[in-house]
Scaffold this active site. Structure first.
Site, PDB file in Angstrom:
ATOM      1  N   ALA A 292       0.829  -1.205   0.000  1.00 30.56           N
ATOM      2  CA  ALA A 292       0.000   0.000   0.000  1.00 30.56           C
ATOM      3  C   ALA A 292       0.859   1.249   0.000  1.00 30.56           C
ATOM      4  CB  ALA A 292      -0.926   0.008   1.217  1.00 30.56           C
ATOM      5  N   CYS A 293       0.300   2.309  -0.606  1.00 31.04           N
ATOM      6  CA  CYS A 293       0.897   3.646  -0.523  1.00 31.04           C
ATOM      7  C   CYS A 293      -0.247   4.625  -0.252  1.00 31.04           C
ATOM      8  CB  CYS A 293       1.660   3.995  -1.800  1.00 31.04           C
ATOM      9  SG  CYS A 293       0.626   4.111  -3.268  1.00 31.04           S
ATOM     10  N   GLN A 294      -0.023   5.905  -0.425  1.00 27.98           N
ATOM     11  CA  GLN A 294      -1.059   6.875  -0.077  1.00 27.98           C
ATOM     12  C   GLN A 294      -2.217   6.871  -1.071  1.00 27.98           C
ATOM     13  OE1 GLN A 294      -0.955   8.409   2.776  1.00 27.98           O
ATOM     14  NE2 GLN A 294      -2.784   9.649   2.551  1.00 27.98           N
TER      15      GLN A 294
END
Length: 292
Positions: free
Chosen positions: A183-185
């Site tokens: 996951a990232c932003q």
């Protein structure tokens, strides 16, 4: 790892770079038009050579822009293929929360430190694929100045560089048969990370669609000083509360939340007005000194 082609480190910097090039092209073309007639001792042949050189510079800039667009399109096509072929599985933020809490699946957070330090998922492992570029060499400083001038002051987007230790750090923490939620932003950098990991031998990968920013408060257990949705904002827009994320937060928090940013806006207006009046008074004072 070699198959990942990411010429642009962040979208804001890319748009700022293109704007800079367009301004540069307009400036150089106006210089050429002003030099069409020889001035002073400048010969016509010199002017023509200069004009040809400027045209070549413009052509090179256009080629760079075109190459970047093609590379980005090719990368998106590869990432879509990973999802379509099932090589990387898709999870919503809520599904990711269930997988973490019920199945103890590890979450790999690939965001830069500027976002991670504000908010993170409890128990997640952090290995950034891109991180804040803190080098002070001429090239990095030039990028930072350009990024700031082209909108970084407003958005707070940092200058990022690719983390060359990304794969080795992940391999230290997780064997290649691990089931990894990545996951990232906002979801773009985590897709790039999934491609790198898949090509390195990780075949049980899960991608959080829309990134952590799209998660609702009840989806994931978070820690940090800010809500997860606000971890990706910054700059003057964050200070004034003029971001989509803060407007959504204000709708939930009520007038108390809005009042803080309204007070900040009035403070900025008053400070700007005071500076303007002070500059006028200083100008009058300097004129009086010259008159004496």
């Amino acid at each position: 790892m070699e198959s990942l082609s990411l010429p642009v480190l962040n979208p804001l910097l890319a748009s700022g770079s293109n704007l800079f090039r367009n301004q540069h092209s307009r400036m150089t073309s106006s210089m050429v038009s002003s030099l069409k007639s020889p001035i002073g001792g400048t010969s016509l042949s010199t002017v023509r050579r200069f004009g040809v050189g400027v045209v070549r510079m413009q052509a090179v800039d256009e080629d760079i822009d075109l190459k970047q667009m093609r590379d980005i399109a090719a990368a998106k096509k590869r990432w879509d293929g990973l999802l379509r072929e099932g090589k990387v599985k898709l999870l919503t933020p809520r599904e990711a929360g269930y997988a973490i809490s019920l199945s103890n699946k590890p979450l790999l957070d690939v965001r830069p430190s500027s976002e991670r330090n504000k908010a993170w998922i409890k128990g997640s492992t952090w290995v950034p694929i891109f991180d804040n570029d803190d080098n002070l060499d001429a090239g990095t400083l030039s990028k930072k100045v350009t990024s700031f001038a082209m909108g970084g002051w407003w958005s707070g987007a940092p200058t990022l560089s690719f983390n060359r230790l990304f794969l080795s750090k992940v391999e230290e923490k997780f064997p290649k048969d691990s089931e990894l939620i990545v996951a990232c932003q906002k979801g773009l950098r985590s897709l790039a990370a999934c491609e790198l990991l898949y090509n390195a031998g990780y075949e049980n990968l899960f991608w959080v669609q829309g990134g952590l920013e799209s998660a609702q408060d009840e989806d994931l257990v978070t820690e940090g000083v800010q809500p997860l949705k606000l971890a990706g904002i910054g700059g003057f827009s964050e200070f004034l509360g003029w971001t989509d994320q803060q407007r959504a937060q204000a709708a939930k928090e009520g007038w108390g939340y809005r009042l803080v940013y309204t007070a900040r806006l009035f403070g900025v207006v008053l400070a700007a007005d005071a500076l303007f009046v002070g500059a006028q008074q200083l100008g009058h004072y300097i004129q009086e000194l010259r008159g004496h």
